[in-house]
Each structure stands twice: as C-alpha cells, then as structure tokens.
Write a protein that holds these residues in place. Structure first.
Motif, PDB file in Angstrom:
ATOM      1  N   PRO A 168       0.846  -1.199   0.000  1.00 13.09           N
ATOM      2  CA  PRO A 168       0.000   0.000   0.000  1.00 13.09           C
ATOM      3  C   PRO A 168       0.877   1.242   0.000  1.00 13.09           C
ATOM      4  O   PRO A 168       2.102   1.149   0.146  1.00 13.09           O
ATOM      5  N   PRO A 169       0.289   2.407  -0.135  1.00 13.11           N
ATOM      6  CA  PRO A 169       1.080   3.639  -0.063  1.00 13.11           C
ATOM      7  C   PRO A 169       1.875   3.703   1.242  1.00 13.11           C
ATOM      8  O   PRO A 169       1.467   3.150   2.266  1.00 13.11           O
ATOM      9  N   ARG A 170       2.983   4.401   1.206  1.00  8.18           N
ATOM     10  CA  ARG A 170       3.879   4.451   2.358  1.00  8.18           C
ATOM     11  C   ARG A 170       3.183   5.008   3.601  1.00  8.18           C
ATOM     12  O   ARG A 170       3.463   4.585   4.721  1.00  8.18           O
ATOM     13  N   TRP A 171       2.251   5.929   3.404  1.00 14.59           N
ATOM     14  CA  TRP A 171       1.587   6.525   4.551  1.00 14.59           C
ATOM     15  C   TRP A 171       0.747   5.487   5.302  1.00 14.59           C
ATOM     16  O   TRP A 171       0.522   5.622   6.509  1.00 14.59           O
ATOM     17  N   VAL A 172       0.294   4.417   4.599  1.00 15.19           N
ATOM     18  CA  VAL A 172      -0.465   3.359   5.266  1.00 15.19           C
ATOM     19  C   VAL A 172       0.442   2.612   6.248  1.00 15.19           C
ATOM     20  O   VAL A 172       0.032   2.275   7.363  1.00 15.19           O
ATOM     21  N   SER A 173       1.682   2.371   5.835  1.00 14.06           N
ATOM     22  CA  SER A 173       2.641   1.706   6.727  1.00 14.06           C
ATOM     23  C   SER A 173       2.902   2.552   7.972  1.00 14.06           C
ATOM     24  O   SER A 173       3.001   2.037   9.094  1.00 14.06           O
ATOM     25  N   TRP A 174       3.017   3.872   7.774  1.00 10.89           N
ATOM     26  CA  TRP A 174       3.211   4.769   8.916  1.00 10.89           C
ATOM     27  C   TRP A 174       1.995   4.745   9.830  1.00 10.89           C
ATOM     28  O   TRP A 174       2.112   4.754  11.057  1.00 10.89           O
ATOM     29  N   LEU A 175       0.817   4.692   9.229  1.00 15.66           N
ATOM     30  CA  LEU A 175      -0.423   4.645  10.008  1.00 15.66           C
ATOM     31  C   LEU A 175      -0.469   3.385  10.867  1.00 15.66           C
ATOM     32  O   LEU A 175      -0.808   3.425  12.059  1.00 15.66           O
ATOM     33  N   ILE A 176      -0.106   2.253  10.270  1.00 10.41           N
ATOM     34  CA  ILE A 176      -0.087   0.985  10.999  1.00 10.41           C
ATOM     35  C   ILE A 176       0.928   1.039  12.135  1.00 10.41           C
ATOM     36  O   ILE A 176       0.664   0.587  13.256  1.00 10.41           O
ATOM     37  N   ALA A 177       2.101   1.612  11.859  1.00  8.13           N
ATOM     38  CA  ALA A 177       3.160   1.695  12.870  1.00  8.13           C
ATOM     39  C   ALA A 177       2.754   2.551  14.060  1.00  8.13           C
ATOM     40  O   ALA A 177       3.130   2.271  15.210  1.00  8.13           O
ATOM     41  N   LEU A 178       1.967   3.584  13.815  1.00  3.44           N
ATOM     42  CA  LEU A 178       1.581   4.510  14.881  1.00  3.44           C
ATOM     43  C   LEU A 178       0.368   4.037  15.687  1.00  3.44           C
ATOM     44  O   LEU A 178       0.095   4.569  16.766  1.00  3.44           O
ATOM     45  N   THR A 179      -0.353   3.041  15.175  1.00  3.61           N
ATOM     46  CA  THR A 179      -1.577   2.592  15.842  1.00  3.61           C
ATOM     47  C   THR A 179      -1.350   2.133  17.278  1.00  3.61           C
ATOM     48  O   THR A 179      -2.140   2.485  18.164  1.00  3.61           O
ATOM     49  N   PRO A 180      -0.302   1.337  17.587  1.00  3.07           N
ATOM     50  CA  PRO A 180      -0.111   0.955  18.991  1.00  3.07           C
ATOM     51  C   PRO A 180       0.094   2.149  19.922  1.00  3.07           C
ATOM     52  O   PRO A 180      -0.258   2.093  21.100  1.00  3.07           O
ATOM     53  N   ILE A 181       0.667   3.227  19.398  1.00  2.00           N
ATOM     54  CA  ILE A 181       0.934   4.411  20.212  1.00  2.00           C
ATOM     55  C   ILE A 181      -0.327   5.249  20.375  1.00  2.00           C
ATOM     56  O   ILE A 181      -0.611   5.765  21.460  1.00  2.00           O
ATOM     57  N   PHE A 182      -1.097   5.377  19.304  1.00  2.00           N
ATOM     58  CA  PHE A 182      -2.343   6.143  19.339  1.00  2.00           C
ATOM     59  C   PHE A 182      -3.451   5.286  18.739  1.00  2.00           C
ATOM     60  O   PHE A 182      -3.779   5.389  17.563  1.00  2.00           O
ATOM     61  N   PRO A 183      -4.033   4.383  19.553  1.00  2.00           N
ATOM     62  CA  PRO A 183      -4.999   3.389  19.056  1.00  2.00           C
ATOM     63  C   PRO A 183      -6.169   3.925  18.229  1.00  2.00           C
ATOM     64  O   PRO A 183      -6.620   3.220  17.320  1.00  2.00           O
ATOM     65  N   PRO A 184      -6.714   5.129  18.483  1.00  2.00           N
ATOM     66  CA  PRO A 184      -7.842   5.581  17.654  1.00  2.00           C
ATOM     67  C   PRO A 184      -7.549   5.650  16.157  1.00  2.00           C
ATOM     68  O   PRO A 184      -8.478   5.761  15.354  1.00  2.00           O
ATOM     69  N   LEU A 185      -6.280   5.535  15.769  1.00  2.00           N
ATOM     70  CA  LEU A 185      -5.948   5.559  14.347  1.00  2.00           C
ATOM     71  C   LEU A 185      -6.561   4.380  13.594  1.00  2.00           C
ATOM     72  O   LEU A 185      -6.688   4.429  12.366  1.00  2.00           O
ATOM     73  N   TYR A 186      -6.939   3.321  14.321  1.00  2.00           N
ATOM     74  CA  TYR A 186      -7.544   2.184  13.612  1.00  2.00           C
ATOM     75  C   TYR A 186      -8.890   2.550  13.007  1.00  2.00           C
ATOM     76  O   TYR A 186      -9.415   1.826  12.169  1.00  2.00           O
ATOM     77  N   LEU A 187      -9.451   3.684  13.412  1.00  2.00           N
ATOM     78  CA  LEU A 187     -10.714   4.119  12.828  1.00  2.00           C
ATOM     79  C   LEU A 187     -10.574   4.415  11.334  1.00  2.00           C
ATOM     80  O   LEU A 187     -11.572   4.466  10.613  1.00  2.00           O
ATOM     81  N   ALA A 188      -9.343   4.581  10.872  1.00  2.00           N
ATOM     82  CA  ALA A 188      -9.111   4.769   9.437  1.00  2.00           C
ATOM     83  C   ALA A 188      -9.578   3.561   8.640  1.00  2.00           C
ATOM     84  O   ALA A 188      -9.810   3.653   7.427  1.00  2.00           O
ATOM     85  N   ALA A 189      -9.737   2.411   9.314  1.00  2.00           N
ATOM     86  CA  ALA A 189     -10.189   1.192   8.630  1.00  2.00           C
ATOM     87  C   ALA A 189     -11.572   1.368   8.014  1.00  2.00           C
ATOM     88  O   ALA A 189     -11.919   0.669   7.053  1.00  2.00           O
ATOM     89  N   PHE A 190     -12.372   2.299   8.525  1.00  2.00           N
ATOM     90  CA  PHE A 190     -13.709   2.504   7.975  1.00  2.00           C
ATOM     91  C   PHE A 190     -13.656   2.953   6.517  1.00  2.00           C
ATOM     92  O   PHE A 190     -14.616   2.763   5.767  1.00  2.00           O
ATOM     93  N   ALA A 191     -12.531   3.531   6.107  1.00  2.00           N
ATOM     94  CA  ALA A 191     -12.388   3.961   4.714  1.00  2.00           C
ATOM     95  C   ALA A 191     -12.252   2.782   3.762  1.00  2.00           C
ATOM     96  O   ALA A 191     -12.354   2.953   2.541  1.00  2.00           O
TER      97      ALA A 191
END
Length: 382
Positions: A13-36
C-alpha cells in the motif's frame, strides 16, 4: 478443492499506510481509518460475506432481546461496524506481512513502559509488575508476545531482530502475565504445526522455550524478581468468581444477553472496586476522574471471551462470533500462514482466561479481526 497457495507478492500500500499501521499501537484511535476500506468487503468470497452477514445479524438481533434494546442495538451496531471495518482493512492489505510496521509502535510502547515505571517507581515498580499508563499489565504482555511473533516470522530481517526480540522477551517477563505466556506457547506450536512443507522451522519455538528456561533459572537461583514468581504460580487471581458472576448475569437474559458494554454491573466481584485506571497509574496515586466513574463498568470483562460474549449478547450473539472464529480458523489452517496461525491459536488460548477479541482495544483485538480479513481475502482463488 485444492489448498490455496500463497499469492504472488502483493503490491504494498502507499507508504503513509505503513506509517499509520506503525503509529496505531501508540495512538490506538488511528484504527478508525479502517472505515475507509469498507468497500473491500464486496471483494470477499460469497461464503465469507455470508458468514460476516450472519455475524452482524446475530449481534443486532441479540440486542433486541436485552433489557435495554434501544441502547443495545446502537452499541451493537457500533461494535459490529468496527469489526467489519477491520475485516475490510485486512482484505485491503491482503497479506499479513504488511502488518509488520506494528512492531515499531510496539517497541515504542515497551520503551515507554520501562521508562515510565522506572521513572515513577524505580525498580520496586518493575518488581510489582512492569506497567504502562494506558496498557494494562496483561495487555502489555500480550503485545510483547505479538511482537515476538512479528520478529520471528519477519523473513529477511537483519541483526536488529536479536535486540528487538530480547527487548520484547524482557517486557513479557517483567509483565508477569501468565495468559500471554499461554498464548505464546499455544500460538508458537500452532504456527509450527500448520506451516506448509519445506517452510517448517522448529526454531520458531525458541522464544517460548527461552522464556521458560529464563524463568526457571531465575526461580531456581532464587533471584528476587517477583514477576517471575507470579508466572510460575497456579493461582486464578479470582477469575473463578468472575466466571460465576458472568454465568449468573447471562442467566438473567439468556437469549440476547444484557447488552454490549453493559455487563459490568453483573460482574459484582469486579464492580465492587469501583472505577479504577491501570494498576500502574493507581500505584502512582492517579485516581479515576469523577467524570469517568459512571462509565467504569464498560471496561469490566468476564475474563473468558465466551462467557463475556454470552453475558453481553446471549446465545444468539455468541453463535455469530463462533461462526466467524470457526470459519477463519478453518481457512487459516488450510493456508498455513504461520503468523496468522500464531495469532489465531494464541488468542484462542488466552481467551480462556481473558477477553482479547472485544472491540475497541489498544490494537490487539483489531489485529485479530484484520487477520480474518487477510485470510478470507486470500481464499478468493481457492
């Protein structure tokens, strides 16, 4: 029907997706991006869509038979929507290897746990069990286990895997969590057992064996490290009382349960303690704010996923979770992805003494649902 072989390398996936996944343990609400990614559910096999529809339908139908049906339907819809969003995210990724960036966020959590515990309580805090401001000690241990699996299954990894693995192992040991230890053993054995053909690697069991050897040496040498002593005792920590409460609570509404996130008052053994934050914060005399007191019961769990689901969703809702679990496990066993097998069976083991599938979490429950999506997406060409 032939067994599905791993697909050709999946386009990352785009590089920003990898960054998003990496940051999820630190800031869990980022998993809400999955709704997209919800649209990717349409690309799943027909059988998978039927199983997911059955799951969603049972959660909503169960809510109608609760003591507070309007509230329960709304909460069930939110939780079901998140579960489907995580499945869709897994279908979007298509490959469990694309979840590897989680490791970097997990290592950051381990570092902050050690820094916070030592900085606020010193070595005595570690002796009382390593903690984190918003990760419970058991959760911290489970995330350490997931990190170990990510490291071991990371093909082509470099020298960094050794210090990272030792760091995760030390965190697991210091958390003194027996549930994650059970998950580590069960998941590692399953990963080894279901690997395909020449991919078999017996050394996958080394993290689990290493932890036990380290714990036994520490115990025999009488090294004063209390988390190790806790790992080696057989006490249930009052879980049998919680299980009894869960069964009695379920019996008040056996068809649909008492409603999602509404089981806390029925777990009287836990409920009597009132609102509490993580043990680490409590040891630092940081108490639960008055504004959160009324919501304290939402965080209480039955310490067994099936009893918890029965309590909240009754027989109807539990059948839906059972269907998803059996279907995902069956596909995963046929595909032989070692990381998927480790998570599937490891989580099944810890779910006997804890609840690690209920959404939302600090990212481990989301990982399980995402891997369901990865597994059913890979079955498309079977």
């Amino acid at each position: 029907m032939t067994v599905h072989q791993p697909e050709a390398p999946v386009s990352p996936p785009p590089r920003w997706v990898s960054w998003l996944i990496a940051l999820t343990p630190i800031f869990p609400p980022l998993y809400l991006a999955a709704f997209a990614t919800l649209g990717h559910l349409r690309r799943l096999p027909l059988t998978a869509r039927r199983v997911l529809f059955f799951f969603a339908a049972t959660q909503l139908i169960a809510a109608l038979f609760t003591p507070a049906p309007l509230t329960s339907v709304g909460l069930a819809a939110l939780r079901t929507a998140e579960a489907l969003a995580m499945v869709a995210a897994g279908a979007y990724l298509k490959d469990s290897r694309l979840l590897r960036p989680l490791l970097w966020g997990q290592l950051a959590i381990f570092a902050s746990a050690w820094a916070y515990t030592l900085g606020t309580q010193g070595w005595e805090g570690v002796q009382a069990r390593l903690g984190h401001p918003y990760y419970y000690v058991v959760t911290l241990g489970l995330v350490a286990v997931i990190a170990l699996w990510l490291i071991v299954f990371w093909r082509g990894g470099g020298w960094w895997r050794w210090p990272a693995g030792l760091f995760a192992l030390a965190t697991l040991l210091a958390s003194g969590s027996r549930g994650p230890l059970l998950a580590l053993f069960t998941g590692s054995v399953a990963a080894l057992a279901f690997q395909k053909g020449k991919q078999r690697r017996p050394w996958l069991l080394l993290p689990a064996v290493g932890l036990v050897v380290l714990a036994m040496v520490s115990f025999k040498a009488q090294i004063p490290f209390k988390p190790v002593e806790r790992l080696l005792n057989d006490q249930t920590s009052g879980r049998e009382l919680v299980w009894k409460d869960a069964v009695q609570g379920w019996q008040t509404s056996p068809i649909g349960g008492v409603g999602p996130y509404q089981g806390g008052p029925y777990l009287t053994y836990l409920f009597k303690d009132g609102c509490q934050l993580t043990p680490t914060l409590e040891r630092n005399e940081i108490r639960c704010p008055e504004s959160l007191t009324r919501w304290a019961s939402v965080l209480l769990i039955a310490h067994n996923v099936w009893l918890h689901w029965l309590l909240e969703t009754g027989v109807v809702g539990t059948l839906g979770l059972l269907a998803v679990t059996i279907y995902g496990t069956w596909l995963g066993m046929r595909q032989g992805d070692p990381f998927v097998m480790a998570i599937t069976f490891g989580f099944a083991a810890i779910n006997m003494v804890d609840v690690v599938l209920t959404l939302p979490s600090v990212h481990f429950a989301e990982l399980w649902w995402a891997l369901i999506g990865v597994t059913v997406r890979r079955s498309t060409k079977e």
